[in-house]
Design a protein around this motif. Structure first.
Motif, PDB file in Angstrom:
ATOM      1  N   LEU A 156      32.629  46.390  38.525  1.00  0.00           N
ATOM      2  CA  LEU A 156      33.889  46.857  39.105  1.00  0.00           C
ATOM      3  C   LEU A 156      34.729  45.680  39.598  1.00  0.00           C
ATOM      4  CD1 LEU A 156      35.216  49.600  39.695  1.00  0.00           C
ATOM      5  CD2 LEU A 156      34.166  49.500  41.956  1.00  0.00           C
ATOM      6  N   PHE A 157      34.095  44.721  40.240  1.00  0.00           N
ATOM      7  CA  PHE A 157      34.821  43.549  40.738  1.00  0.00           C
ATOM      8  C   PHE A 157      35.381  42.716  39.588  1.00  0.00           C
ATOM      9  CE2 PHE A 157      32.556  43.223  45.133  1.00  0.00           C
ATOM     10  CZ  PHE A 157      33.234  44.361  45.532  1.00  0.00           C
ATOM     11  N   PHE A 158      34.634  42.599  38.506  1.00  0.00           N
ATOM     12  CA  PHE A 158      35.143  41.858  37.354  1.00  0.00           C
ATOM     13  C   PHE A 158      36.344  42.577  36.736  1.00  0.00           C
ATOM     14  CE2 PHE A 158      31.109  39.474  37.303  1.00  0.00           C
ATOM     15  CZ  PHE A 158      31.592  38.208  37.031  1.00  0.00           C
ATOM     16  N   THR A 159      36.318  43.906  36.738  1.00  0.00           N
ATOM     17  CA  THR A 159      37.470  44.667  36.238  1.00  0.00           C
ATOM     18  C   THR A 159      38.699  44.408  37.098  1.00  0.00           C
ATOM     19  OG1 THR A 159      36.045  46.414  35.350  1.00  0.00           O
ATOM     20  CG2 THR A 159      38.352  46.973  35.749  1.00  0.00           C
ATOM     21  N   ALA A 160      38.528  44.460  38.413  1.00  0.00           N
ATOM     22  CA  ALA A 160      39.646  44.207  39.324  1.00  0.00           C
ATOM     23  C   ALA A 160      40.152  42.773  39.178  1.00  0.00           C
ATOM     24  CB  ALA A 160      39.218  44.477  40.773  1.00  0.00           C
ATOM     25  N   GLY A 169      54.170  34.960  36.211  1.00  0.00           N
ATOM     26  CA  GLY A 169      54.403  33.560  35.865  1.00  0.00           C
ATOM     27  C   GLY A 169      53.472  32.590  36.563  1.00  0.00           C
ATOM     28  N   ARG A 170      52.355  33.066  37.079  1.00  0.00           N
ATOM     29  CA  ARG A 170      51.386  32.195  37.754  1.00  0.00           C
ATOM     30  C   ARG A 170      50.374  31.649  36.756  1.00  0.00           C
ATOM     31  NH1 ARG A 170      51.040  33.572  43.436  1.00  0.00           N
ATOM     32  NH2 ARG A 170      52.261  35.453  43.924  1.00  0.00           N
ATOM     33  N   ARG A 171      49.753  30.555  37.129  1.00  0.00           N
ATOM     34  CA  ARG A 171      48.649  30.025  36.332  1.00  0.00           C
ATOM     35  C   ARG A 171      47.408  30.869  36.602  1.00  0.00           C
ATOM     36  NH1 ARG A 171      44.426  26.362  36.980  1.00  0.00           N
ATOM     37  NH2 ARG A 171      44.981  26.099  39.186  1.00  0.00           N
ATOM     38  N   VAL A 172      46.758  31.317  35.543  1.00  0.00           N
ATOM     39  CA  VAL A 172      45.581  32.162  35.689  1.00  0.00           C
ATOM     40  C   VAL A 172      44.390  31.287  36.057  1.00  0.00           C
ATOM     41  CG1 VAL A 172      44.030  33.779  34.546  1.00  0.00           C
ATOM     42  CG2 VAL A 172      46.474  33.852  34.059  1.00  0.00           C
ATOM     43  N   ASP A 173      43.782  31.592  37.187  1.00  0.00           N
ATOM     44  CA  ASP A 173      42.648  30.820  37.696  1.00  0.00           C
ATOM     45  C   ASP A 173      41.476  31.769  37.945  1.00  0.00           C
ATOM     46  OD1 ASP A 173      41.221  29.786  40.498  1.00  0.00           O
ATOM     47  OD2 ASP A 173      41.660  28.167  39.073  1.00  0.00           O
ATOM     48  N   LEU A 174      40.289  31.369  37.508  1.00  0.00           N
ATOM     49  CA  LEU A 174      39.123  32.245  37.610  1.00  0.00           C
ATOM     50  C   LEU A 174      38.804  32.586  39.059  1.00  0.00           C
ATOM     51  CD1 LEU A 174      36.843  33.697  36.085  1.00  0.00           C
ATOM     52  CD2 LEU A 174      35.490  31.613  36.309  1.00  0.00           C
ATOM     53  N   GLY A 175      38.795  31.595  39.925  1.00  0.00           N
ATOM     54  CA  GLY A 175      38.472  31.845  41.327  1.00  0.00           C
ATOM     55  C   GLY A 175      39.536  32.688  42.020  1.00  0.00           C
ATOM     56  N   ALA A 176      40.813  32.391  41.737  1.00  0.00           N
ATOM     57  CA  ALA A 176      41.903  33.130  42.375  1.00  0.00           C
ATOM     58  C   ALA A 176      41.942  34.582  41.925  1.00  0.00           C
ATOM     59  CB  ALA A 176      43.241  32.454  42.070  1.00  0.00           C
ATOM     60  N   ALA A 177      41.388  34.875  40.754  1.00  0.00           N
ATOM     61  CA  ALA A 177      41.403  36.254  40.257  1.00  0.00           C
ATOM     62  C   ALA A 177      40.559  37.182  41.130  1.00  0.00           C
ATOM     63  CB  ALA A 177      40.903  36.297  38.816  1.00  0.00           C
ATOM     64  N   PHE A 178      39.614  36.630  41.882  1.00  0.00           N
ATOM     65  CA  PHE A 178      38.759  37.456  42.743  1.00  0.00           C
ATOM     66  C   PHE A 178      39.299  37.550  44.164  1.00  0.00           C
ATOM     67  CE2 PHE A 178      35.974  36.398  39.262  1.00  0.00           C
ATOM     68  CZ  PHE A 178      35.218  37.536  39.091  1.00  0.00           C
ATOM     69  N   ARG A 192      42.973  38.268  46.830  1.00  0.00           N
ATOM     70  CA  ARG A 192      44.240  39.011  46.980  1.00  0.00           C
ATOM     71  C   ARG A 192      44.113  40.483  46.641  1.00  0.00           C
ATOM     72  NH1 ARG A 192      47.554  35.947  42.904  1.00  0.00           N
ATOM     73  NH2 ARG A 192      45.463  35.455  42.130  1.00  0.00           N
ATOM     74  N   TRP A 193      42.916  41.031  46.742  1.00  0.00           N
ATOM     75  CA  TRP A 193      42.744  42.478  46.610  1.00  0.00           C
ATOM     76  C   TRP A 193      41.568  42.908  47.472  1.00  0.00           C
ATOM     77  CZ3 TRP A 193      38.001  43.311  44.134  1.00  0.00           C
ATOM     78  CH2 TRP A 193      37.555  42.305  43.273  1.00  0.00           C
ATOM     79  N   ASN A 194      41.622  44.146  47.920  1.00  0.00           N
ATOM     80  CA  ASN A 194      40.661  44.671  48.884  1.00  0.00           C
ATOM     81  C   ASN A 194      39.429  45.219  48.164  1.00  0.00           C
ATOM     82  OD1 ASN A 194      39.342  46.558  50.756  1.00  0.00           O
ATOM     83  ND2 ASN A 194      41.105  46.188  52.079  1.00  0.00           N
ATOM     84  N   LYS A 195      38.294  44.558  48.382  1.00  0.00           N
ATOM     85  CA  LYS A 195      37.059  44.958  47.690  1.00  0.00           C
ATOM     86  C   LYS A 195      36.617  46.365  48.104  1.00  0.00           C
ATOM     87  CE  LYS A 195      36.912  40.471  46.651  1.00  0.00           C
ATOM     88  NZ  LYS A 195      38.099  39.598  46.859  1.00  0.00           N
ATOM     89  N   GLY A 196      36.749  46.683  49.381  1.00  0.00           N
ATOM     90  CA  GLY A 196      36.320  48.001  49.846  1.00  0.00           C
ATOM     91  C   GLY A 196      37.138  49.123  49.223  1.00  0.00           C
ATOM     92  N   GLN A 197      38.457  48.919  49.105  1.00  0.00           N
ATOM     93  CA  GLN A 197      39.309  49.949  48.503  1.00  0.00           C
ATOM     94  C   GLN A 197      39.037  50.090  47.008  1.00  0.00           C
ATOM     95  OE1 GLN A 197      41.212  52.077  50.170  1.00  0.00           O
ATOM     96  NE2 GLN A 197      40.513  51.087  52.051  1.00  0.00           N
ATOM     97  N   VAL A 198      38.666  48.998  46.363  1.00  0.00           N
ATOM     98  CA  VAL A 198      38.308  49.066  44.940  1.00  0.00           C
ATOM     99  C   VAL A 198      37.059  49.921  44.748  1.00  0.00           C
ATOM    100  CG1 VAL A 198      37.388  47.685  43.025  1.00  0.00           C
ATOM    101  CG2 VAL A 198      39.444  46.933  44.226  1.00  0.00           C
ATOM    102  N   ILE A 199      36.055  49.709  45.608  1.00  0.00           N
ATOM    103  CA  ILE A 199      34.825  50.503  45.517  1.00  0.00           C
ATOM    104  C   ILE A 199      35.113  51.970  45.820  1.00  0.00           C
ATOM    105  CG2 ILE A 199      32.544  50.869  46.528  1.00  0.00           C
ATOM    106  CD1 ILE A 199      32.398  47.849  47.012  1.00  0.00           C
TER     107      ILE A 199
END
Length: 281
Positions: free
Chosen positions: A138-142, A154-163, A165-172
């Motif tokens: 689920l976290f990888f999907t988010a 228009g941002r540079r895609v970064d692996l670490g930054a992709a995880f 700026r979003w709420n893990k609890g609300q995703v679950i």
């Protein structure tokens, strides 16, 4: 002697209305401009590429093309993200299965009390690792959705930054609510489950992209889908087709198809809300 006031005479009934009441004479000889004044210049044509009839209409092929360009521009990061999304949850799930099998194996040939203890321990650990694998997926999907939004912004895609700026609890919580709603729909008669799943398709995008709570995101996804039903149906059918093509390519094609479709969906999400995504070369 005072003259009586002069009143306008009644119009002649034998004349047509236009002749009975002549229009006022415009100034300057009847043309509205002083003599010798050149006519006003014609309006300037719109700039090249500027919309002439309002904002452009949504085009599903433009969304897919944008997804392909966004993937190509960040292929390394998206491929690594896709590989990790398979490997890491897979390892955790394998460990859970090993605990299940190990508990059953240790239970063989032991007393009944020990058999129950080994079986229960192995089953519990297996269940915990299985849940952990699902949460990681689920976290990888988010994270993939967050990376897709970075492309549209228009941002540079970064692996670490992709995880971030979003709420893990609300995703679950969103995943739990969608799973319950879909399961209830399938129990009712299958079709309601499919409809519920389709109308909550963009729930994760509202959580990750708009920082909404899980409950708000479900409501927003329903309204967004209902307001753009035709366009989203086209995107859904295109996603099925591209997914099938990726699966036919020895499943390796899914490493390209999934991020491509995720970026196309992020483009669609922004576009249909009046937020033009940043162009990708």
């Amino acid at each position: 002697m005072t003259e009586p006031p002069q009143y306008p005479s009644a119009p002649d009934p034998n004349l047509p209305p236009s002749a009975a009441t002549p229009p006022p004479t415009p100034p300057y000889g009847g043309y509205g401009t002083p003599p010798g004044t050149p006519p006003p210049p014609p309006p300037a044509p719109p700039a090249y590429g500027a919309p002439q009839y309002g904002p452009p209409a949504y085009d599903v092929m433009a969304a897919v093309s944008y997804g392909w360009r966004g993937f190509k521009a960040n292929a390394g990061t998206f491929l690594l993200l896709g590989i990790l999304a398979i490997v890491i949850p897979g390892i955790v799930s394998f460990v859970g299965s090993a605990f299940n099998a190990g508990g059953s194996a240790l239970a063989d040939g032991t007393s009944s009390s020990m058999r129950i203890g080994f079986g229960a321990t192995g089953g519990l650990l297996g269940f915990v690792f299985s849940i952990a694998a699902q949460v990681l997926s689920l976290f990888f999907t988010a994270a993939s959705i967050r990376a897709a939004f970075d492309v549209t912004e228009g941002r540079r895609v970064d692996l670490g930054a992709a995880f971030t700026r979003w709420n893990k609890g609300q995703v679950i919580l969103l995943a739990v609510l969608v799973s319950i709603g879909t399961m209830v729909g399938f129990i009712l008669c299958v079709l309601p489950g499919i409809v519920f799943l389709f109308f909550t398709w963009f729930g994760m995008y509202f959580v990750v992209g708009n920082a909404q709570s899980a409950v708000e995101a479900i409501g927003s996804s329903f309204r967004f889908t209902a307001d753009n039903l035709g366009n989203l149906l086209l995107l859904f059918l295109m996603a099925i087709l591209i997914g099938l093509l990726g699966a036919l390519a020895c499943l390796v094609g899914l490493l390209v198809a999934i991020p491509l479709l995720t970026i196309a969906a992020a483009y669609t999400f922004r576009f249909l809300q009046g937020q033009m995504p940043v162009p990708v070369a």
